[in-house]
Scaffold this motif. Structure first.
Motif, PDB file in Angstrom:
ATOM      1  N   UNK A  23       0.818  -1.207   0.000  1.00 57.43           N
ATOM      2  CA  UNK A  23       0.000   0.000   0.000  1.00 57.43           C
ATOM      3  C   UNK A  23       0.855   1.262   0.000  1.00 57.43           C
ATOM      4  N   UNK A  24       1.938   1.253   0.762  1.00 57.15           N
ATOM      5  CA  UNK A  24       2.833   2.414   0.785  1.00 57.15           C
ATOM      6  C   UNK A  24       3.534   2.597  -0.557  1.00 57.15           C
ATOM      7  N   UNK A  25       3.801   1.503  -1.237  1.00 58.40           N
ATOM      8  CA  UNK A  25       4.404   1.598  -2.566  1.00 58.40           C
ATOM      9  C   UNK A  25       3.449   2.234  -3.574  1.00 58.40           C
ATOM     10  N   UNK A  26       2.143   2.092  -3.315  1.00 56.89           N
ATOM     11  CA  UNK A  26       1.127   2.652  -4.216  1.00 56.89           C
ATOM     12  C   UNK A  26       0.709   4.064  -3.828  1.00 56.89           C
ATOM     13  N   UNK A  27       1.275   4.603  -2.774  1.00 55.89           N
ATOM     14  CA  UNK A  27       0.778   5.841  -2.179  1.00 55.89           C
ATOM     15  C   UNK A  27       0.619   6.968  -3.199  1.00 55.89           C
ATOM     16  N   UNK A  28       1.584   7.110  -4.106  1.00 58.05           N
ATOM     17  CA  UNK A  28       1.555   8.232  -5.048  1.00 58.05           C
ATOM     18  C   UNK A  28       0.990   7.869  -6.418  1.00 58.05           C
ATOM     19  N   UNK A  29       0.346   6.709  -6.534  1.00 56.81           N
ATOM     20  CA  UNK A  29      -0.242   6.323  -7.817  1.00 56.81           C
ATOM     21  C   UNK A  29      -1.665   6.885  -7.931  1.00 56.81           C
ATOM     22  N   UNK A  30      -2.093   7.284  -9.144  1.00 62.09           N
ATOM     23  CA  UNK A  30      -3.382   7.964  -9.335  1.00 62.09           C
ATOM     24  C   UNK A  30      -4.600   7.171  -8.882  1.00 62.09           C
ATOM     25  N   UNK A  31      -4.604   5.856  -9.064  1.00 64.60           N
ATOM     26  CA  UNK A  31      -5.797   5.092  -8.749  1.00 64.60           C
ATOM     27  C   UNK A  31      -5.900   4.614  -7.311  1.00 64.60           C
ATOM     28  N   UNK A  32      -4.944   4.995  -6.472  1.00 62.29           N
ATOM     29  CA  UNK A  32      -4.915   4.487  -5.100  1.00 62.29           C
ATOM     30  C   UNK A  32      -5.627   5.456  -4.161  1.00 62.29           C
TER      31      UNK A  32
END
Length: 427
Positions: A404-413
């Protein structure tokens, strides 16, 4: 690190640079700056020119010089266009606010000064972006202390300055010092603040040294106040490598209104940045939650250890409200942080708190040890940031949290859902 010489002159330190600079405080309190060029020049350009205030505050000691301010660069020339090798100015050593720049002088109420060397970086003709090294000398009465890079000198000091420059203290205030820091606190600041700085600041530095290891140098911390009679009032604070400083100006009522606990929290946060070492040098602003959130969390742990006021719990509760409010307007973290950079502090504090809770449950490594592990892995190939931190943390955290932290800055998260779950799991 400064390269120190015991010379009173300064021509000998100009070998590696066209321009050398001498700042001198006379026994009567007057200040002068002298620039010397090895070769004749037509123009002396200043590295930092947020405005054209030098022309109003610097008085040449000989006729024929004038300041120019062209294309946001302030420079010095001869009125007749002739070349020169030396120029001396009498300075106005009062506090002046500069746009997006540290003030050249932050006076103390006892006549001492905190001087910002970056204001005196100058070049022949123009300052090229590649230039990052300057040579300076400071001369002061033998009765004054000169504090540079955590060390105390008398008489004079010459050194090579880099990048943004540094703050130098010149005055006769009695420094508070230990193996871990040196500090000067203005005697007109609130008594409670002076007490905190003289008794609890050493404890703060000892706390971080014990938890995260000694720095290998002594950081300097300064707090100053100067009175004004023209209605101006305010404060300025900041950090430079190995230095933390705050200055207030105005009437005495300005400092009487200081929230001492909030200020100590601020100092704790900035001290935490020093002990974060390479791990604080995050390049991508989108990852600012990492070092800002961790600095707030470490500050809270130190605050709890020293003052035991439940301050960290209060800060976490406040952060929950502010973080969720910001994400409620935009659940995509990258967009929310662009609109409100304070989210890095609020949401970052909650993330680091949740990470620490997980580490405590596992019991194999502390949050301080994890940070030091991450910081030790920083290199040119592996720059500071969330990716490197999560790589170091992966063996010690639940896989779902890491992903989840790896996805923090992704648009769909949806960071809103993620943070909400962290809060729920931490209570």
């Amino acid at each position: 690190m400064a390269v120190v010489c015991s010379c009173l002159g300064f021509s000998s330190i100009a070998v590696a640079n066209t321009i050398s600079t001498k700042l001198e405080k006379k026994g009567n309190g007057n200040w002068f700056v002298t620039f010397v060029s090895e070769k004749p020049i037509k123009k002396l350009a200043f590295k930092s020119s947020p405005d054209n205030s030098r022309s109003k505050r610097w008085a040449p000691t000989s006729n024929g010089y004038q300041f120019e301010f062209v294309d946001e660069v302030e420079s010095l020339v001869r009125e007749d266009g002739s070349a020169f090798t030396e120029a001396t100015f009498h300075l106005t050593p009062t506090y002046t606010a500069l746009p997006k720049e540290y003030a050249p002088f932050s006076p103390f109420s006892d006549g001492s000064y905190l001087l910002h060397t970056g204001r005196f970086f100058a070049c022949a003709d123009s300052c090229q972006p590649s230039l990052s090294k300057w040579y300076l000398t400071i001369v002061a009465p033998e009765s004054d202390n000169i504090i540079l890079h955590g060390r105390i000198y008398q008489g004079s000091i010459g050194w090579a300055a880099f990048d943004e420059g540094s703050k130098v203290y010149i005055g006769h205030g009695e420094p508070i010092q230990s193996d871990h820091f040196v500090s000067v606190i203005d005697e007109l600041l609130p008594e409670k603040l002076q007490h905190q700085m003289s008794t609890q600041l050493p404890e703060l530095m000892d706390f971080f040294a014990d938890k995260m290891g000694t720095l290998g140098y002594r950081p300097a911390l300064f707090a100053s106040f100067s009175s004004t009679d023209d209605g101006r009032h305010g404060h300025q604070g900041g950090t430079l490598p190995g230095q933390i400083f705050m200055h207030w100006y105005g009437k005495k009522s300005v400092v009487e209104a200081i929230d001492v606990d909030e200020l100590f929290w601020l100092f704790s946060h900035e001290v935490a940045h020093l002990y974060q070492r390479e791990g604080a040098d995050v390049i991508d602003t989108a990852d600012s939650w990492l070092h800002e959130g961790a600095a707030d969390y470490f500050a809270g742990l130190a605050f709890e250890s020293i003052l035991s006021k439940g301050y960290l719990s209060q800060k976490i509760k406040q952060a929950e409200q502010k973080c969720l409010a910001s994400l409620g307007e935009n659940p995509v973290y990258l967009d929310a942080s662009r609109k409100n950079p304070r989210i890095h502090y609020d949401c970052g504090l909650l993330i680091i708190n949740a990470i620490d809770q997980q580490l405590k449950e596992q019991g194999s490594i502390s949050i301080y040890e994890l940070w030091n592990l991450y910081s030790s892995k920083i290199s040119t190939e592996s720059p500071a940031g969330a990716a490197q931190f999560l790589f170091a943390a992966k063996p010690y955290l639940p896989l779902a949290m890491v992903k989840n932290l790896e996805k923090l800055n992704t648009p769909g998260f949806s960071t809103l859902k993620f943070i909400s779950k962290l809060i729920a799991d931490s209570t």
